[in-house]
Design an enzyme around this catalytic site. Structure first.
Site, PDB file in Angstrom:
ATOM      1  NE  ARG A  62      -4.530  -0.119   0.779  1.00 17.07           N
ATOM      2  CZ  ARG A  62      -5.397  -1.108   0.874  1.00 17.07           C
ATOM      3  NH1 ARG A  62      -5.068  -2.337   0.588  1.00 17.07           N
ATOM      4  NH2 ARG A  62      -6.645  -0.868   1.248  1.00 17.07           N
ATOM      5  NE  ARG A  66     -16.534  -3.172  -0.464  1.00 13.98           N
ATOM      6  CZ  ARG A  66     -15.238  -3.029  -0.691  1.00 13.98           C
ATOM      7  NH1 ARG A  66     -14.635  -3.772  -1.592  1.00 13.98           N
ATOM      8  NH2 ARG A  66     -14.534  -2.133  -0.043  1.00 13.98           N
ATOM      9  NE  ARG A 119     -11.522   1.959   2.474  1.00 15.84           N
ATOM     10  CZ  ARG A 119     -12.574   1.285   2.012  1.00 15.84           C
ATOM     11  NH1 ARG A 119     -13.815   1.703   2.283  1.00 15.84           N
ATOM     12  NH2 ARG A 119     -12.406   0.219   1.285  1.00 15.84           N
TER      13      ARG A 119
HETATM   14  P1  AMP Z   1      -8.915  -3.458   1.663  1.00 19.21           P
HETATM   15  O1  AMP Z   1      -9.788  -4.612   2.020  1.00 19.21           O
HETATM   16  O2  AMP Z   1      -7.695  -3.851   0.895  1.00 19.21           O
HETATM   17  O3  AMP Z   1      -9.673  -2.313   1.035  1.00 19.21           O
HETATM   18  O4  AMP Z   1      -8.353  -2.874   3.058  1.00 19.21           O
HETATM   19  C1  AMP Z   1      -9.217  -2.352   4.070  1.00 19.21           C
HETATM   20  C2  AMP Z   1      -8.406  -1.594   5.101  1.00 19.21           C
HETATM   21  O5  AMP Z   1      -7.448  -2.473   5.732  1.00 19.21           O
HETATM   22  C3  AMP Z   1      -7.565  -0.449   4.539  1.00 19.21           C
HETATM   23  O6  AMP Z   1      -8.320   0.746   4.403  1.00 19.21           O
HETATM   24  C4  AMP Z   1      -6.495  -0.326   5.627  1.00 19.21           C
HETATM   25  O7  AMP Z   1      -7.005   0.299   6.783  1.00 19.21           O
HETATM   26  C5  AMP Z   1      -6.219  -1.774   5.978  1.00 19.21           C
HETATM   27  N1  AMP Z   1      -5.180  -2.370   5.100  1.00 19.21           N
HETATM   28  C6  AMP Z   1      -5.357  -3.336   4.144  1.00 19.21           C
HETATM   29  N2  AMP Z   1      -4.198  -3.651   3.539  1.00 19.21           N
HETATM   30  C7  AMP Z   1      -3.256  -2.855   4.126  1.00 19.21           C
HETATM   31  C8  AMP Z   1      -1.848  -2.686   3.937  1.00 19.21           C
HETATM   32  N3  AMP Z   1      -1.184  -3.393   3.004  1.00 19.21           N
HETATM   33  N4  AMP Z   1      -1.212  -1.780   4.720  1.00 19.21           N
HETATM   34  C9  AMP Z   1      -1.851  -1.073   5.665  1.00 19.21           C
HETATM   35  N5  AMP Z   1      -3.179  -1.170   5.886  1.00 19.21           N
HETATM   36  C10 AMP Z   1      -3.870  -2.050   5.142  1.00 19.21           C
END
Ligand code: AMP
Length: 190
Positions: free
Chosen positions: A90, A129, A146
């Site tokens: 990320r 969603r 985000r």
């Molecule tokens: P996602 O399901 O990939 O949209 O992730 C949801 C949330 O999880 C993100 O908004 C972050 O708060 C956290 N998150 C997911 N992947 C990461 C990562 N690689 N590094 C830091 N936070 C993460």
């Protein structure tokens, strides 16, 4: 091994398309968002700390994510055909850590797929969603944060892989089948 990074803004279809790639190419799907949601759902002490960060739309500290991922990479069996990293890296520090982690194990990234979707469409998908999944971070306030985090921290990850010659943009607008066909076209070359 075919090791793919799925990159793109929240709502760009990373998870949906990862499922389809896994089905066709029999890869292991590692979604850091899913792993975090599992930890949060377990009700552990660390889970409640993670929940506060995820609900704000901020990134979880790199060390936590990198340790979590390293243990999953070490658990891959000898028959593993490859991995889809979904939602990781990320930021550039995570990208550097991933490349180091893979190199130490004699592995490397094959390609980063950058799912490109217009902003209005992203917001519409995420709000929809949120209604269906009840995810705590799919509400308007957290979505804005985000998207900001994505612009500031995650977009440079694409430049990092572009400089390694491992970047591929994917038009993420259209039907799920149309988008998968574009991805499939790229992956056929590997
Ligand atoms: P996602 O399901 O990939 O949209 O992730 C949801 C949330 O999880 C993100 O908004 C972050 O708060 C956290 N998150 C997911 N992947 C990461 C990562 N690689 N590094 C830091 N936070 C993460």
């Amino acid at each position: 091994m075919l090791n793919i990074i799925m990159c793109g803004a929240p709502g760009s279809g990373k998870g949906t398309q990862s499922d389809r790639i896994v089905e066709k190419y029999q890869l292991t799907h590692l979604s850091t968002g899913d792993l975090l949601r599992k930890e949060i759902a377990s009700g552990s002490e660390i889970g409640s700390q993670l929940n506060a960060i995820v609900s704000r739309g901020d990134l979880v500290p790199d060390e936590i994510i990198i340790d979590m991922l390293a243990s999953h990479i070490d658990a891959l069996g000898a028959n593993c055909k490859g991995v889809i990293f979904d939602g990781f890296p990320r930021n550039v520090a995570q990208a550097e850590a991933l490349e180091k982690m893979l190199a130490e194990r004699g592995l490397s990234t094959s390609v980063l797929l950058d799912m490109q979707v217009e902003q209005d469409e992203l917001i519409a998908r995420l709000l929809n969603r949120g209604k269906l999944s009840g995810r705590s971070d799919d509400n308007m306030e957290t979505i804005q944060q985000r998207l900001l985090v994505y612009e500031q921290k995650t977009k440079p990850v694409s430049d990092f892989y572009n400089s390694l010659g491992k970047y591929q943009a994917i038009n993420g607008m259209g039907t799920m089948d149309e988008i998968f066909a574009r991805i499939d076209e790229v992956l056929k070359a590997f």
